[in-house]
Design an enzyme around this catalytic site. Structure first.
Site, PDB file in Angstrom:
ATOM      1  N   SER A 132      12.811  -4.240   5.660  1.00 48.24           N
ATOM      2  CA  SER A 132      11.523  -4.866   5.359  1.00 48.24           C
ATOM      3  C   SER A 132      11.645  -5.840   4.207  1.00 48.24           C
ATOM      4  CB  SER A 132      10.468  -3.825   4.991  1.00 48.24           C
ATOM      5  OG  SER A 132       9.260  -4.483   4.667  1.00 48.24           O
ATOM      6  N   LYS A 187      10.171   2.933   9.184  1.00 49.00           N
ATOM      7  CA  LYS A 187       9.846   1.501   9.129  1.00 49.00           C
ATOM      8  C   LYS A 187       8.584   1.201   9.941  1.00 49.00           C
ATOM      9  CE  LYS A 187      10.381  -3.005   8.485  1.00 49.00           C
ATOM     10  NZ  LYS A 187       9.642  -3.742   9.439  1.00 49.00           N
ATOM     11  N   HIS A 190       5.699   2.298   7.889  1.00 46.47           N
ATOM     12  CA  HIS A 190       5.575   1.292   6.822  1.00 46.47           C
ATOM     13  C   HIS A 190       4.736   0.124   7.343  1.00 46.47           C
ATOM     14  CE1 HIS A 190       6.871  -2.673   5.399  1.00 46.47           C
ATOM     15  NE2 HIS A 190       7.140  -2.158   4.225  1.00 46.47           N
ATOM     16  N   ASN A 191       5.043  -0.334   8.567  1.00 46.72           N
ATOM     17  CA  ASN A 191       4.313  -1.465   9.137  1.00 46.72           C
ATOM     18  C   ASN A 191       2.863  -1.099   9.441  1.00 46.72           C
ATOM     19  OD1 ASN A 191       6.860  -2.584   9.033  1.00 46.72           O
ATOM     20  ND2 ASN A 191       6.752  -3.519  11.048  1.00 46.72           N
ATOM     21  N   GLU A 194       1.102  -1.296   6.293  1.00 52.44           N
ATOM     22  CA  GLU A 194       0.970  -2.739   6.014  1.00 52.44           C
ATOM     23  C   GLU A 194      -0.248  -3.319   6.758  1.00 52.44           C
ATOM     24  OE1 GLU A 194       3.619  -6.301   7.712  1.00 52.44           O
ATOM     25  OE2 GLU A 194       4.790  -4.899   6.513  1.00 52.44           O
TER      26      GLU A 194
END
Length: 482
Positions: A132, A187, A190-191, A194
């Site tokens: 990222s 990940k 995480h997105n 986000e």
């Protein structure tokens, strides 16, 4: 070149090029390969221009693989899905037992687990590594989330520790995540977080602009100021920047000319699907995804605005600008805590299901630099998990609980104001509803369960005695009607 390189990288789109240059710049000679060979030459030229970096280009897979020292390590950065399988096939044909392949793309975690098994049968090691930080991060220091073979991780740990973003006091933004597809899964979440962050910031912007009537200049000043306090983060910083940029193709600010239609690649959708699979409530992340879907209906919204009139209702109370700015700041922070709590709960539930042993405090640490959600706030999350690794929910950490209580009045004012003005705040509203549901010792779920028992004999538990109960609600009701 006579000597062999330390590592190889295949797939030279922007992220691949930048990560390769970063690795070379940190002193690790690297071989690069791309199916379209013009990209290889472009990368080699960049390496020359950016400081004669030790990067060597190859136009065919065989010479590319043979140029890397054994046991070989190759990172691939290609589009998720079938292209990854094709690249693996191309590269593995020239690799030997003990060599290692690392997928640095945004891949679905089960694909990584399938490939790790297939590679294992060929005697090859495999890692799925979340990367990222976008183009800048890849070039100067991303946040790295490697999962899969621990042996493979050990092979390249020295490289990753230098290539990752470096945060003073907390070290390089990389850690071994866990076995299987855990790196890709982390990940993905995480997105999802986000998505939530970006939606909440967009709502703060909407309320300040539509209700508070702030100009772009004022918005630039407000977000720049917010970026000095508890909201200090990459996303707040770039938001402040966006408000300062004038349109180069016409009058005014560029942000006002950008079409209000948000694209997406799929990681946010996967996060919401996983939350549902795991029975974890993630309403803020879900609201951000729904908002992207609704944004895509631009033509329909234009027609609907003709039917229902302007979105911004007039006649709302006069607002005090300074008070509104401060309230929105507090509402944004409180909503953000809820969004991160949801993301961490998804990770915790998946870790339990897959026995990954995810360390949530360590994840917060590696997100403090390099990545898109990097923020000073993550330090608070790390400390919360340091205080209690088995925290049921981020909201009940004593420090976060106090921060939410201190901000809840402002948060309620902002959501109420937005509702009265007809300005949608799906993320902030969902966060507030999540908080209000979570903090109540009794919800109206008793009625829903009674309904389920009435029409489907699903039984229910009681508050005053153990066991499962079923009542003939229909018969009793019929008798009382006679």
């Amino acid at each position: 070149m006579a000597a062999l390189t330390r590592i190889g990288l295949a797939g030279l789109a922007v992220m691949g090029q930048n990560l390769a240059l970063n690795i070379a710049e940190k002193g690790f000679p690297i071989s690069v390969y791309n199916r379209t060979t013009s990209k290889v030459d472009e990368t080699v030229e960049r390496a020359r221009l950016e400081g004669n970096l030790p990067l060597y280009g190859f136009h065919d897979p065989a010479s590319f693989i043979q140029s890397i020292q054994k046991p070989r390590v190759v990172i691939m950065l290609v589009k998720a899905g079938a292209p990854v399988d094709q690249t693996i096939q191309t590269l593995s044909a020239h690799m030997e037992k003990g060599d290692c392949i690392i997928d640095g793309g945004n891949e679905w975690y089960e694909n990584t687990e399938r490939r790790e098994k297939a590679m294992n049968e060929l005697g090859l090691l495999y890692l799925g590594m979340g990367v990222s930080g976008g183009e800048e991060g890849a070039r100067h220091g991303p946040s790295l989330m490697p999962g899969g073979s621990y042996e493979a991780y050990q092979r390249i740990e020295d490289i990753l520790l230098k290539v990752a973003a470096q945060v003073p006091d907390s070290g390089p933004c990389v850690t071994y995540i866990g076995t299987g597809g855990s790196g890709n899964f982390v990940k993905m979440v995480h997105n999802g977080i986000e998505y939530g962050d970006m939606q909440l910031i967009a709502e703060a912007y909407d309320v300040l602009r539509s209700v508070g009537k702030l100009s772009n200049e004022e918005l630039h000043a407000v977000f720049s100021e917010w970026n000095k306090g508890e909201l200090l983060s990459f996303l707040i910083e770039i938001t402040a920047d966006i408000f300062s940029i004038k349109d180069d193709k016409g009058e005014g600010h560029l942000v006002d000319k950008v079409l209000d239609k948000t694209g997406m690649k799929g990681t946010g959708k996967w996060t919401v699907q996983q939350a549902a699979e795991l029975s974890v409530a993630a309403p803020t992340i879900e609201a951000s995804l729904d908002s992207r879907f609704i944004s895509g209906l631009k033509d329909e919204r234009v027609e609907a605005s003709k039917v229902f009139g302007p979105g911004i209702l007039t006649g709302g109370p006069e607002v005090n600008k300074a008070q509104l700015i401060d309230d929105v700041r507090q509402a944004l922070y409180a909503s953000k805590i809820c969004s991160y709590a949801q993301g961490m709960n998804i990770l915790k539930a998946k870790s339990a299901e897959k026995d990954w042993g995810l360390n949530l405090g360590e994840l917060a640490r590696i997100w403090k630099g390099g990545c898109i959600i990097r923020a000073i706030f993550l330090d608070r999350i790390k400390k919360a998990y340091d205080r209690n690794a088995n925290l049921a929910n981020l909201l009940v950490d004593p420090e976060f609980a106090k921060e939410i209580l201190d901000r809840q009045a402002a948060w309620r004012r902002v959501v109420s104001l937005a509702i009265n003005y007809g300005v949608s705040t799906p993320g902030m509203s969902a966060s507030l509803a999540y908080f209000d549901s979570y903090r109540r010792d009794r919800l109206p779920a008793n009625l829903v369960q009674a309904q389920r028992d009435y029409f489907g004999a699903h039984t229910y538990e009681r508050t005053d005695m153990e066991g499962a109960f079923h009542t003939e609600w229909f018969k009793i009701a019929q008798k009382s009607k006679i």
